[in-house]
Motif scaffolding. Structure first.
Motif, PDB file in Angstrom:
ATOM      1  N   GLN A 219       0.829  -1.206   0.000  1.00 45.94           N
ATOM      2  CA  GLN A 219       0.000   0.000   0.000  1.00 45.94           C
ATOM      3  C   GLN A 219       0.861   1.253   0.000  1.00 45.94           C
ATOM      4  OE1 GLN A 219      -3.175  -0.033  -0.328  1.00 45.94           O
ATOM      5  NE2 GLN A 219      -4.157   1.708   0.654  1.00 45.94           N
ATOM      6  N   ALA A 220       1.913   1.228   0.785  1.00 44.84           N
ATOM      7  CA  ALA A 220       2.804   2.387   0.849  1.00 44.84           C
ATOM      8  C   ALA A 220       3.433   2.673  -0.513  1.00 44.84           C
ATOM      9  CB  ALA A 220       3.889   2.156   1.896  1.00 44.84           C
ATOM     10  N   ALA A 221       3.848   1.619  -1.207  1.00 41.17           N
ATOM     11  CA  ALA A 221       4.546   1.799  -2.479  1.00 41.17           C
ATOM     12  C   ALA A 221       3.613   2.144  -3.622  1.00 41.17           C
ATOM     13  CB  ALA A 221       5.332   0.529  -2.813  1.00 41.17           C
ATOM     14  N   HIS A 222       2.426   1.511  -3.680  1.00 41.80           N
ATOM     15  CA  HIS A 222       1.588   1.620  -4.876  1.00 41.80           C
ATOM     16  C   HIS A 222       0.428   2.595  -4.747  1.00 41.80           C
ATOM     17  CE1 HIS A 222       3.475  -1.739  -7.079  1.00 41.80           C
ATOM     18  NE2 HIS A 222       3.622  -2.298  -5.885  1.00 41.80           N
ATOM     19  N   VAL A 223      -0.046   2.836  -3.522  1.00 37.42           N
ATOM     20  CA  VAL A 223      -1.212   3.702  -3.349  1.00 37.42           C
ATOM     21  C   VAL A 223      -0.831   5.016  -2.669  1.00 37.42           C
ATOM     22  CG1 VAL A 223      -3.522   3.904  -2.335  1.00 37.42           C
ATOM     23  CG2 VAL A 223      -2.749   1.713  -3.267  1.00 37.42           C
ATOM     24  N   LEU A 224      -0.194   4.904  -1.502  1.00 38.94           N
ATOM     25  CA  LEU A 224       0.214   6.119  -0.797  1.00 38.94           C
ATOM     26  C   LEU A 224       1.438   6.759  -1.437  1.00 38.94           C
ATOM     27  CD1 LEU A 224      -0.231   4.875   2.887  1.00 38.94           C
ATOM     28  CD2 LEU A 224      -1.886   6.065   1.433  1.00 38.94           C
ATOM     29  N   LYS A 225       2.252   5.918  -2.088  1.00 38.50           N
ATOM     30  CA  LYS A 225       3.469   6.387  -2.781  1.00 38.50           C
ATOM     31  C   LYS A 225       4.348   7.220  -1.849  1.00 38.50           C
ATOM     32  CE  LYS A 225       1.182   6.310  -7.288  1.00 38.50           C
ATOM     33  NZ  LYS A 225       1.703   4.988  -7.643  1.00 38.50           N
ATOM     34  N   ARG A 226       4.648   6.607  -0.730  1.00 39.65           N
ATOM     35  CA  ARG A 226       5.507   7.279   0.232  1.00 39.65           C
ATOM     36  C   ARG A 226       6.229   6.225   1.056  1.00 39.65           C
ATOM     37  NH1 ARG A 226       2.588  10.241   5.000  1.00 39.65           N
ATOM     38  NH2 ARG A 226       4.652   9.840   5.890  1.00 39.65           N
ATOM     39  N   SER A 227       7.303   6.630   1.680  1.00 40.31           N
ATOM     40  CA  SER A 227       8.022   5.728   2.575  1.00 40.31           C
ATOM     41  C   SER A 227       7.375   5.757   3.945  1.00 40.31           C
ATOM     42  CB  SER A 227       9.493   6.141   2.675  1.00 40.31           C
ATOM     43  OG  SER A 227       9.596   7.464   3.179  1.00 40.31           O
TER      44      SER A 227
END
Length: 499
Positions: A219-227
């Motif tokens: 989710q962090a990588a593909h949707v939220l796009k944040r570390s």
């Protein structure tokens, strides 16, 4: 026949880059994976109300399915409760198909191309899931996640049983429960004033005036796009987006990906209703005469977005007396044991499940008691003692029935609340009997025998009469995937296993 599908070749190419040691096993598992998904698809073609099917003709040589354009499908007699992969070929007129995606493509029905892509992905992912399985030890698992990770093929009746669009091979290996990884959950800090919180949010997930919301790395990588930061290890469970923290709770994360049928997230409504549902669950458990536990929701929080939210639940292991040798496992994992092969054991388990399910339905609550939500506590000999239920988000509650039994109606709104008799019965019968019990039995014959024995001593309520005398409702899983503009569940009626 036997031509590699492009989706299979794509997975092989990725696998060669990230885990080349699995390539030969992956290739060897492909024929079985094709049959597994084709069997699920044939079940739908044989039993679901698909609008482009005009007739079905059983015969001595199997089943003929007539299409609206005059073409005919030929395949084996279809057992709607079978879990073994018994369909290795289906003929469309004179052309034989061993791959479900190619069959769906050539059927040329509305939305069939998109569904064919899902079927191709499901085949490849099923083969990948099977390829990495170790020899199973004779000893039963000690932990909850080990039981959950034994369920390799996913949903026993959904053709998209292993479809995970948006997940690379590396991500499937890193996050899929059947691959037994340790997943490092991250956290995202959000000001508490900006969050909806119900229950008790733990101190270890707070940083001053900020809440630390657990986030799945996909989710962090593909949707939220944040570390993310302040990660902690966890083990993925059957649903992939829910993970067990060793020695701690189960963490349900927002994972905005299509898994099997639906795009998964955690709605603002579900965060707001979680504490009410959790309290209501304890009321239900108290009325079960010791036969049912309902896992408590410890806390839920969301940042006013379904893409950034989390729910913390107690582990079902809480309800197994491990000092007495008890084990608690999802009903879906029963098929990985030898227990269901005993007709007497299957009848005993069926009696327990129906006793609890019908008692709550009479009270006014229809559980979504499929093999993932419903767990069973076994004693050291494997005998079923009682049930555990988790995730109340999709139950149905009848205010009229509750009031009739003097049970306070919880403060709930929306689709959960209904007095419609058909809706209530579909919810329970479709999930418990056509789902959990059928998946455990593995065939119409075994399910029918277990039901026949189990119902003899049950109170003959109107709900039980409906269960025994009417066709069995089940979700029309393929129809739902081929009807993207139709929201909510769609249903079919299966031949009754009692004949």
């Amino acid at each position: 026949m036997h031509r590699p599908h492009p989706a299979e070749a794509e997975v092989a190419d990725e696998l060669a880059a990230v885990r080349p040691g699995l390539l030969s096993r992956y290739a060897a598992e492909l024929p079985g994976a094709r049959a597994a998904v084709l069997t699920r698809l044939w079940r739908a073609l044989a039993h679901e109300p698909l609008p482009w099917i005009t007739g079905r003709e059983p015969g001595r040589e199997g089943l003929v399915v007539r299409l609206g354009d005059g073409r005919r499908l030929h395949g084996p007699a279809a057992d709607p409760y079978a879990t073994a992969a018994y369909v290795t070929e289906v003929r469309l007129e004179e052309v034989a198909y061993d791959h479900p995606a190619r069959l769906m493509t050539d059927l040329a029905v509305p939305h069939g191309i998109d569904f064919a892509a899902e079927l191709a992905h499901s085949v490849a992912s099923t083969a990948l899931s099977r390829a990495g399985q170790p020899d199973r030890p004779k000893e039963w698992p000690e932990t909850d996640w080990e039981w959950e990770q034994r369920v390799v093929d996913g949903h026993p009746y959904h053709p998209g049983c292993r479809s995970r669009p948006g997940f690379s091979v590396a991500e499937q290996l890193a996050y899929g429960p059947e691959h037994r990884p340790v997943v490092e959950l991250g956290t995202v800090p959000v000001r508490a004033a900006e969050c909806l919180v119900t229950g008790v949010w733990p101190d270890e997930l707070r940083d001053g005036e900020r809440l630390l919301l657990p986030v799945h790395p996909w989710q962090a990588a593909h949707v939220l796009k944040r570390s993310c930061e302040n990660g902690f290890p966890a083990r993925p469970l059957m649903s992939l987006r829910t993970l067990a923290v060793p020695g701690g709770p189960h963490v349900k994360t927002a994972l905005s990906a299509r898994l099997t049928s639906s795009v998964r997230d955690i709605s603002v409504y579900s965060v707001g209703a979680s504490a009410t549902l959790s309290s209501f669950g304890q009321t239900l458990a108290a009325r079960s005469e010791g036969l049912l536990h309902v896992t408590r929701t410890l806390g839920a929080a969301g940042a006013d977005s379904p893409d950034l939210a989390a729910v913390l639940r107690e582990s079902p292991q809480t309800y197994a007396a491990t000092d007495r040798g008890e084990r608690v496992l999802p009903v879906a994992a029963l098929a990985t044991t030898a227990l269901p092969r005993s007709p007497s054991w299957l009848a005993e388990f069926t009696r327990l499940a129906l006793t609890v399910g019908l008692r709550l339905l009479e009270l006014g609550v229809a559980l979504e008691a499929h093999g993932q939500n419903l767990l069973v506590v076994l004693d050291r000999t494997g005998a079923p003692l009682r049930l555990v239920y988790r995730d109340l988000a999709d139950i149905r509650v009848s205010p009229a029935r509750l009031a009739r039994h003097g049970v306070p109606v919880p403060g709930l709104t929306g689709r959960i609340v209904t007095d419609d008799e058909t809706t209530l019965r579909r919810k329970l019968f479709g999930s418990l009997v056509a789902g959990a019990l059928a998946g455990t039995a593995g065939s119409a014959q075994a399910l029918g025998a277990a039901l026949e024995t189990a119902v003899r001593d049950l109170p003959r309520t109107p709900d039980l009469v409906a269960l025994l005398e009417q066709p069995l409702p089940a979700k029309a899983l393929t129809l739902m995937r081929l009807s993207p503009g139709t929201p909510g569940d769609q249903w079919t009626r299966l031949p009754h296993p009692l004949g």
